[in-house]
Motif scaffolding. Structure first.
Motif, PDB file in Angstrom:
ATOM      1  N   GLY A  20      38.163  31.414  15.024  1.00  0.00           N
ATOM      2  CA  GLY A  20      36.986  31.779  14.243  1.00  0.00           C
ATOM      3  C   GLY A  20      36.349  33.065  14.757  1.00  0.00           C
ATOM      4  N   MET A  23      38.536  35.925  13.804  1.00  0.00           N
ATOM      5  CA  MET A  23      38.360  36.273  12.391  1.00  0.00           C
ATOM      6  C   MET A  23      37.059  37.069  12.183  1.00  0.00           C
ATOM      7  SD  MET A  23      39.659  33.093  10.029  1.00  0.00           S
ATOM      8  CE  MET A  23      38.275  32.024  10.362  1.00  0.00           C
ATOM      9  N   ALA A  36      39.632  26.158   9.461  1.00  0.00           N
ATOM     10  CA  ALA A  36      38.916  24.995   8.934  1.00  0.00           C
ATOM     11  C   ALA A  36      39.646  23.698   9.277  1.00  0.00           C
ATOM     12  CB  ALA A  36      38.767  25.135   7.416  1.00  0.00           C
ATOM     13  N   MET A  39      39.433  22.834  13.031  1.00  0.00           N
ATOM     14  CA  MET A  39      38.120  22.282  13.364  1.00  0.00           C
ATOM     15  C   MET A  39      37.930  20.876  12.806  1.00  0.00           C
ATOM     16  SD  MET A  39      37.112  24.599  15.225  1.00  0.00           S
ATOM     17  CE  MET A  39      35.628  23.788  15.730  1.00  0.00           C
TER      18      MET A  39
END
Ligand code: HEM
Length: 129
Positions: A20, A23, A36, A39
Protein backbone atom coordinates in the motif's frame (compact mmCIF):
# COMPACT_ATOMS: atom_id res chain seq x y z
CA UNK A 1 -3.46 -22.62 16.89
CA UNK A 2 -4.77 -19.10 17.76
CA UNK A 3 -1.29 -17.59 17.92
CA UNK A 4 -0.27 -19.23 14.60
CA UNK A 5 -3.28 -17.68 12.85
CA UNK A 6 -2.78 -14.25 14.46
CA UNK A 7 0.95 -14.24 13.63
CA UNK A 8 0.27 -15.17 9.99
CA UNK A 9 -2.36 -12.41 9.87
CA UNK A 10 0.04 -9.80 11.23
CA UNK A 11 2.70 -10.85 8.72
CA UNK A 12 0.16 -10.39 5.89
CA UNK A 13 -0.76 -6.96 7.33
CA UNK A 14 2.88 -5.86 7.14
CA UNK A 15 3.22 -7.18 3.56
CA UNK A 16 -0.09 -5.57 2.54
CA UNK A 17 0.74 -2.20 4.11
CA UNK A 18 4.18 -2.24 2.46
CA UNK A 19 2.47 -2.75 -0.90
CA UNK A 20 0.00 0.00 0.00
CA UNK A 21 2.81 2.42 0.89
CA UNK A 22 4.61 1.50 -2.36
CA UNK A 23 1.41 2.18 -4.33
CA UNK A 24 0.85 5.50 -2.58
CA UNK A 25 4.50 6.59 -3.01
CA UNK A 26 4.82 5.48 -6.65
CA UNK A 27 1.33 6.70 -7.58
CA UNK A 28 0.98 3.30 -9.35
CA UNK A 29 -2.15 1.74 -7.86
CA UNK A 30 -2.02 -1.23 -10.29
CA UNK A 31 -1.79 -3.72 -7.41
CA UNK A 32 -4.90 -2.29 -5.69
CA UNK A 33 -6.78 -5.60 -5.89
CA UNK A 34 -3.78 -7.52 -4.57
CA UNK A 35 -3.34 -5.08 -1.67
CA UNK A 36 -7.03 -5.28 -0.79
CA UNK A 37 -6.97 -9.10 -0.75
CA UNK A 38 -3.73 -9.30 1.24
CA UNK A 39 -5.30 -7.02 3.86
CA UNK A 40 -8.68 -8.73 3.94
CA UNK A 41 -8.13 -12.45 3.06
CA UNK A 42 -4.59 -12.56 4.48
CA UNK A 43 -4.79 -10.29 7.55
CA UNK A 44 -8.47 -9.95 8.57
CA UNK A 45 -9.69 -13.51 7.85
CA UNK A 46 -6.58 -15.12 9.43
CA UNK A 47 -7.01 -12.87 12.50
CA UNK A 48 -10.70 -13.84 12.77
CA UNK A 49 -9.75 -17.54 12.60
CA UNK A 50 -7.29 -16.88 15.44
CA UNK A 51 -10.09 -15.29 17.48
CA UNK A 52 -12.37 -18.28 16.74
CA UNK A 53 -9.70 -20.62 18.12
CA UNK A 54 -9.18 -18.42 21.20
CA UNK A 55 -12.84 -17.77 22.00
CA UNK A 56 -14.78 -20.87 20.88
CA UNK A 57 -12.57 -23.68 19.60
CA UNK A 58 -10.29 -23.57 22.67
CA UNK A 59 -7.25 -24.04 20.45
CA UNK A 60 -8.57 -27.27 18.98
CA UNK A 61 -5.57 -29.24 17.61
CA UNK A 62 -7.64 -32.06 16.09
CA UNK A 63 -6.78 -33.38 12.60
CA UNK A 64 -9.66 -31.34 11.15
CA UNK A 65 -8.40 -28.13 12.82
CA UNK A 66 -4.87 -28.78 11.54
CA UNK A 67 -6.12 -29.51 8.01
CA UNK A 68 -8.22 -26.30 8.10
CA UNK A 69 -5.15 -24.26 9.15
CA UNK A 70 -3.00 -25.53 6.26
CA UNK A 71 -5.83 -25.36 3.68
CA UNK A 72 -6.34 -21.67 4.54
CA UNK A 73 -2.62 -20.85 4.61
CA UNK A 74 -1.82 -22.62 1.31
CA UNK A 75 -4.97 -21.30 -0.43
CA UNK A 76 -4.32 -17.69 0.64
CA UNK A 77 -0.59 -17.77 -0.18
CA UNK A 78 -1.20 -19.14 -3.70
CA UNK A 79 -4.17 -16.81 -4.37
CA UNK A 80 -2.30 -13.65 -3.23
CA UNK A 81 0.84 -14.60 -5.17
CA UNK A 82 -1.32 -15.19 -8.25
CA UNK A 83 -3.03 -11.80 -7.87
CA UNK A 84 0.38 -10.08 -7.49
CA UNK A 85 1.65 -11.72 -10.69
CA UNK A 86 -1.61 -10.95 -12.54
CA UNK A 87 -2.00 -7.27 -11.53
CA UNK A 88 1.74 -6.71 -11.89
CA UNK A 89 1.40 -7.96 -15.48
CA UNK A 90 4.18 -10.49 -14.79
CA UNK A 91 2.11 -13.54 -15.91
CA UNK A 92 -0.89 -13.72 -18.25
CA UNK A 93 -4.44 -14.42 -17.10
CA UNK A 94 -4.54 -17.51 -19.35
CA UNK A 95 -1.77 -19.08 -17.25
CA UNK A 96 -2.99 -17.80 -13.85
CA UNK A 97 -6.73 -18.37 -14.26
CA UNK A 98 -6.81 -22.07 -13.23
CA UNK A 99 -4.38 -21.38 -10.36
CA UNK A 100 -6.47 -18.45 -9.07
CA UNK A 101 -9.66 -20.49 -9.46
CA UNK A 102 -8.25 -23.49 -7.53
CA UNK A 103 -6.70 -21.34 -4.79
CA UNK A 104 -9.93 -19.33 -4.35
CA UNK A 105 -11.84 -22.59 -3.95
CA UNK A 106 -9.24 -23.70 -1.40
CA UNK A 107 -9.72 -20.53 0.65
CA UNK A 108 -13.50 -21.10 0.43
CA UNK A 109 -13.10 -24.71 1.68
CA UNK A 110 -11.06 -23.28 4.58
CA UNK A 111 -14.05 -21.09 5.50
CA UNK A 112 -16.43 -24.08 5.28
CA UNK A 113 -14.15 -26.14 7.56
CA UNK A 114 -13.93 -23.30 10.10
CA UNK A 115 -17.74 -23.19 10.12
CA UNK A 116 -17.84 -26.97 10.74
CA UNK A 117 -15.29 -26.61 13.57
CA UNK A 118 -17.32 -23.75 15.08
CA UNK A 119 -20.60 -25.73 14.98
CA UNK A 120 -18.86 -28.84 16.35
CA UNK A 121 -17.41 -26.75 19.22
CA UNK A 122 -20.98 -26.07 20.44
CA UNK A 123 -21.31 -29.79 21.16
CA UNK A 124 -18.20 -29.66 23.35
CA UNK A 125 -19.44 -26.63 25.32
CA UNK A 126 -22.67 -26.17 27.22
CA UNK A 127 -23.82 -23.39 24.82
CA UNK A 128 -26.77 -24.47 22.66
CA UNK A 129 -25.16 -23.16 19.48
C1 HEM B 1 -0.10 1.66 5.56
C2 HEM B 1 -1.40 1.51 5.43
C3 HEM B 1 -2.09 1.47 4.07
C4 HEM B 1 -1.76 2.10 2.88
C5 HEM B 1 -0.57 3.02 2.59
C6 HEM B 1 -2.78 1.72 1.91
C7 HEM B 1 -2.80 2.18 0.58
C8 HEM B 1 -3.84 1.90 -0.31
C9 HEM B 1 -3.91 2.43 -1.67
C10 HEM B 1 -2.86 3.35 -2.32
C11 HEM B 1 -5.04 1.95 -2.23
C12 HEM B 1 -5.54 2.20 -3.66
C13 HEM B 1 -6.56 3.33 -3.65
C14 HEM B 1 -7.18 3.48 -5.05
O1 HEM B 1 -6.47 3.35 -6.05
O2 HEM B 1 -8.41 3.68 -5.08
C15 HEM B 1 -5.70 1.11 -1.23
C16 HEM B 1 -6.89 0.45 -1.42
C17 HEM B 1 -7.46 -0.44 -0.50
N1 HEM B 1 -6.98 -0.72 0.76
FE1 HEM B 1 -5.31 0.04 1.61
N2 HEM B 1 -3.70 0.87 2.50
C18 HEM B 1 -3.31 0.69 3.81
C19 HEM B 1 -3.94 -0.08 4.77
C20 HEM B 1 -5.08 -0.88 4.53
C21 HEM B 1 -5.76 -1.69 5.54
C22 HEM B 1 -5.32 -1.82 7.02
C23 HEM B 1 -6.81 -2.31 4.93
C24 HEM B 1 -7.85 -3.30 5.48
C25 HEM B 1 -7.66 -4.09 6.56
C26 HEM B 1 -6.79 -1.86 3.53
C27 HEM B 1 -7.73 -2.23 2.59
C28 HEM B 1 -7.83 -1.66 1.33
C29 HEM B 1 -8.91 -1.97 0.39
C30 HEM B 1 -10.09 -2.91 0.65
C31 HEM B 1 -8.68 -1.21 -0.75
C32 HEM B 1 -9.48 -1.22 -2.03
C33 HEM B 1 -10.44 -0.12 -2.02
C34 HEM B 1 -11.14 -0.07 -3.38
O3 HEM B 1 -11.48 -1.13 -3.90
O4 HEM B 1 -11.28 1.04 -3.86
N3 HEM B 1 -5.73 -1.01 3.32
N4 HEM B 1 -4.95 1.11 -0.08
Amino acid sequence: MDRKFVLSGLIYAMIGMSLGIYMAASKDHGELVTHAHIMLAGFVVSFIYGLCHKLWLHNDTSLLATVQFYIHQIGVAVMLSGLFLLYGHFVSLEVLDPILALSSMTVFVGMILMTVLFVKSAKNSESDF
